[in-house]
Design a protein around this motif. Structure first.
Motif: not given
Length: 304
Positions: A260-287
């Protein structure tokens, strides 16, 4: 975790403020995993009509790969082998630091040579007079930068351009000083100590000592970077001088995860993306196969 589209939209709105047309953006990135994240944002700006020019050293891990925007390279005095060797020092020192605790062993060991190598990139960039003249004549609207190697801050100050910092955080106390955000050591823990915001008296004392230690140590650690910036700008500068003019801080953290602490208007927290975007999971078949009476023999996911 904010999607890349949201980050690029945020950046577009910020950069386009005050303009009736698409902007011209100079990008000064950092190599490695830093670039994975920044590249996703930069690539989203192209379809929106923004003109993007990325300036990179000729020796790197990821920056030399083919890209769908303009890339300008400059020569450096070290080889790929030199870069790999110095980085291995960092890895070894980081492992030792994790065992011993604290951050000073990492920064005072031979691993410091890796940071000196990174800082030297900026001197190489400004030695390329043809590139500097091109950047000067290009009339950019802003600089989009990763501050890790400090060079983007020097470039923005040299060309007197608005700057947009894109980072997970800033080492040392320069984020608080650059943004003028209050961060009293009596209440806000220093990151390297791994304390909580409910510190005991002894922990507050250690936090204050850590804060004082940063002020004593960090100028020495960044001396090469500030010396190069002083050469380029032809006037003595400090790290605070470089961070203070930043126009917008896009921090890849979530406000809810910060102390908890104040921030200035030009400081924007945009969320944490810190690595390469992951590929979608391969399609699976449930047996599923079942025994008499409904008892399951087993379940299996089979990709196809």
């Amino acid at each position: 975790m904010a999607p890349a589209a949201s980050l690029s939209l945020c950046l577009c709105l910020l950069l386009a403020s005050g303009f009736g047309h698409a902007g011209k953006l100079l990008v000064v990135p950092m190599d490695g995993s830093h670039w994975f994240t920044m590249q996703m944002v930069v690539e989203k700006l192209i379809p929106k009509g923004h003109e993007v020019v990325v300036v990179v050293p000729e020796v790197s891990w990821q920056l030399g790969k083919p890209l769908n925007f303009t890339v300008k390279t400059y020569s450096v005095s070290h080889t790929q082998e030199d870069l790999n060797r110095e980085f291995n020092f960092v890895i070894d020192s980081q492992w030792k630091t994790q065992q011993e605790g604290g951050v000073l062993p990492l920064l005072t060991s031979p691993a410091k040579g890796f940071f000196e190598l990174l800082f030297s990139h900026c001197r190489s960039l400004f030695k390329d007079k043809k590139l500097v003249e091109y950047l000067k004549q290009s009339s950019f609207d802003a600089v989009f930068l990763d501050p890790f190697d400090v060079c983007g801050l020097t470039v923005a100050k040299y060309f007197s351009l608005p700057s947009v910092v894109f980072s997970r955080g800033i080492f040392c106390h320069y984020l608080e000083e650059g943004t003028q955000c209050p961060s009293p050591p009596s209440y806000v823990p220093r990151g390297i100590l791994k304390l909580t915001d409910t510190m005991t008296f002894n922990e507050r004392v250690w936090n204050l000592l850590s804060y004082m230690g940063e002020h004593a140590f960090c100028p020495t650690f960044f001396k090469t970077a500030t010396d190069i910036a002083s050469e380029v700008l032809q006037t003595p500068v400090t790290m605070t001088d470089l961070f203070s003019p930043v126009s917008i801080w896009l921090l890849r953290t979530d406000f809810m995860l910060e102390f908890p602490r104040p921030v200035m208007p030009n400081v924007i927290h945009i969320g944490g993306i810190n690595c390469h975007q992951g590929k979608p999971l391969s399609q699976v078949h449930y047996l599923s196969s079942h025994m008499k009476g409904g008892a399951a023999l087993g379940d299996e996911f089979v990709p196809y």
